[in-house]
Design an enzyme around this catalytic site. Structure first.
Site, PDB file in Angstrom:
ATOM      1  N   ARG A   1     -34.043 -57.996  19.109  1.00  0.00           N
ATOM      2  CA  ARG A   1     -34.533 -58.723  17.930  1.00  0.00           C
ATOM      3  C   ARG A   1     -34.934 -60.152  18.258  1.00  0.00           C
ATOM      4  O   ARG A   1     -35.717 -60.763  17.524  1.00  0.00           O
ATOM      5  CB  ARG A   1     -33.512 -58.643  16.783  1.00  0.00           C
ATOM      6  CG  ARG A   1     -33.476 -57.259  16.133  1.00  0.00           C
ATOM      7  CD  ARG A   1     -32.500 -57.192  14.996  1.00  0.00           C
ATOM      8  NE  ARG A   1     -31.139 -57.387  15.430  1.00  0.00           N
ATOM      9  CZ  ARG A   1     -30.349 -56.433  15.931  1.00  0.00           C
ATOM     10  NH1 ARG A   1     -30.810 -55.201  16.025  1.00  0.00           N
ATOM     11  NH2 ARG A   1     -29.131 -56.700  16.310  1.00  0.00           N
TER      12      ARG A   1
ATOM     13  N   GLU B   1     -16.669 -55.697  22.536  1.00  0.00           N
ATOM     14  CA  GLU B   1     -15.403 -55.298  21.903  1.00  0.00           C
ATOM     15  C   GLU B   1     -14.792 -54.106  22.658  1.00  0.00           C
ATOM     16  O   GLU B   1     -13.611 -54.082  22.969  1.00  0.00           O
ATOM     17  CB  GLU B   1     -15.679 -54.946  20.444  1.00  0.00           C
ATOM     18  CG  GLU B   1     -14.442 -54.882  19.597  1.00  0.00           C
ATOM     19  CD  GLU B   1     -14.784 -54.549  18.146  1.00  0.00           C
ATOM     20  OE1 GLU B   1     -15.969 -54.580  17.779  1.00  0.00           O
ATOM     21  OE2 GLU B   1     -13.833 -54.246  17.407  1.00  0.00           O
TER      22      GLU B   1
HETATM   23  P1  AMP Z   1     -22.592 -61.639  20.318  1.00  0.00           P
HETATM   24  O1  AMP Z   1     -22.805 -61.444  21.778  1.00  0.00           O
HETATM   25  O2  AMP Z   1     -21.263 -61.179  19.821  1.00  0.00           O
HETATM   26  O3  AMP Z   1     -22.924 -63.061  19.870  1.00  0.00           O
HETATM   27  O4  AMP Z   1     -23.613 -60.664  19.564  1.00  0.00           O
HETATM   28  C1  AMP Z   1     -24.917 -61.052  19.358  1.00  0.00           C
HETATM   29  C2  AMP Z   1     -25.883 -59.910  19.473  1.00  0.00           C
HETATM   30  O5  AMP Z   1     -25.459 -58.771  18.736  1.00  0.00           O
HETATM   31  C3  AMP Z   1     -27.217 -60.333  18.910  1.00  0.00           C
HETATM   32  O6  AMP Z   1     -28.250 -59.849  19.763  1.00  0.00           O
HETATM   33  C4  AMP Z   1     -27.267 -59.709  17.533  1.00  0.00           C
HETATM   34  O7  AMP Z   1     -28.540 -59.200  17.262  1.00  0.00           O
HETATM   35  C5  AMP Z   1     -26.224 -58.603  17.543  1.00  0.00           C
HETATM   36  N1  AMP Z   1     -25.264 -58.657  16.408  1.00  0.00           N
HETATM   37  C6  AMP Z   1     -23.934 -58.909  16.501  1.00  0.00           C
HETATM   38  N2  AMP Z   1     -23.328 -58.855  15.302  1.00  0.00           N
HETATM   39  C7  AMP Z   1     -24.314 -58.594  14.409  1.00  0.00           C
HETATM   40  C8  AMP Z   1     -24.340 -58.444  12.975  1.00  0.00           C
HETATM   41  N3  AMP Z   1     -23.237 -58.543  12.217  1.00  0.00           N
HETATM   42  N4  AMP Z   1     -25.534 -58.191  12.384  1.00  0.00           N
HETATM   43  C9  AMP Z   1     -26.662 -58.087  13.138  1.00  0.00           C
HETATM   44  N5  AMP Z   1     -26.705 -58.201  14.465  1.00  0.00           N
HETATM   45  C10 AMP Z   1     -25.550 -58.459  15.115  1.00  0.00           C
END
Ligand code: AMP
Length: 174
Positions: free
Chosen positions: A61, A98
């Site tokens: 995205r 996770e």
């Molecule tokens: P993180 O590495 O935990 O910061 O996760 C970020 C990535 O996961 C990004 O590329 C987001 O598009 C996706 N992502 C994580 N949580 C969500 C959420 N609640 N809604 C949409 N996309 C998410």
């Protein structure tokens, strides 16, 4: 167009892709020409004239906003992709999810020394994806000017994980 209007357009989808996750769906922003332009313009206004030479966009995205922003900033576009998708020689960074781990990659020749890089994704959650991406940019010779997201889930502490990097997100939850 205010950030509040954009925030209202982001759709909450409970239990996607699995139980307990509240997914922030940006497709209502993308499909509306005024909202999409407003979202892109926030980042273009912020970085115009600041010497950004590359926008690095995170699979998948991040590509949607990063490519439009790069075009408007007259910067180059660099995709940061999931392992196995890029055809040429790559740097790779793994990070913990996770459950299990994930690996991101970037082409070894994606940046020239001295490139000022804007790193772009749609959403900041725990920050693991963005931190691995920032490391990839640095290993490939770029310098991370800022890490930007349309949306930040502040309660997950991603900004703390990215300590040392400037971070910006116009739409913040909690
Ligand atoms: P993180 O590495 O935990 O910061 O996760 C970020 C990535 O996961 C990004 O590329 C987001 O598009 C996706 N992502 C994580 N949580 C969500 C959420 N609640 N809604 C949409 N996309 C998410």
């Amino acid at each position: 167009m205010s950030v509040r209007v954009l925030k209202t357009a982001v759709r909450d989808v409970p239990d996607f892709p699995k139980a307990g996750i509240l997914f922030k769906d940006i497709t209502p922003v993308l499909r509306d020409p005024k909202l999409f332009k407003a979202a892109v313009d926030i980042f273009v206004r912020r970085h115009k004239g600041k010497g950004i030479t590359r926008v690095a966009a995170i699979d998948a995205r991040g590509f949607l906003f990063g490519s439009a922003i790069a075009y408007r900033l007259k910067a180059g576009l660099v995709p940061i992709r999931k392992k196995g998708k890029l055809p040429y020689s790559c740097h790779e960074e793994s990070y913990d999810l996770e459950y299990g781990s994930a690996t991101l990659s970037v082409h070894t020749d994606a940046f020239s020394l001295g490139d000022k890089v804007l790193l772009m994704d749609d959403l900041l959650a725990t920050g693991g994806t963005a931190l691995a991406s920032a490391r990839l940019i640095e290993r490939a010779g770029g310098s991370v000017a800022e890490i930007d997201f349309l949306i930040e889930l502040a309660f997950l502490g991603g900004r703390q994980k990215l300590a040392g990097y400037p971070v910006y997100a116009p739409i913040v939850y909690g």
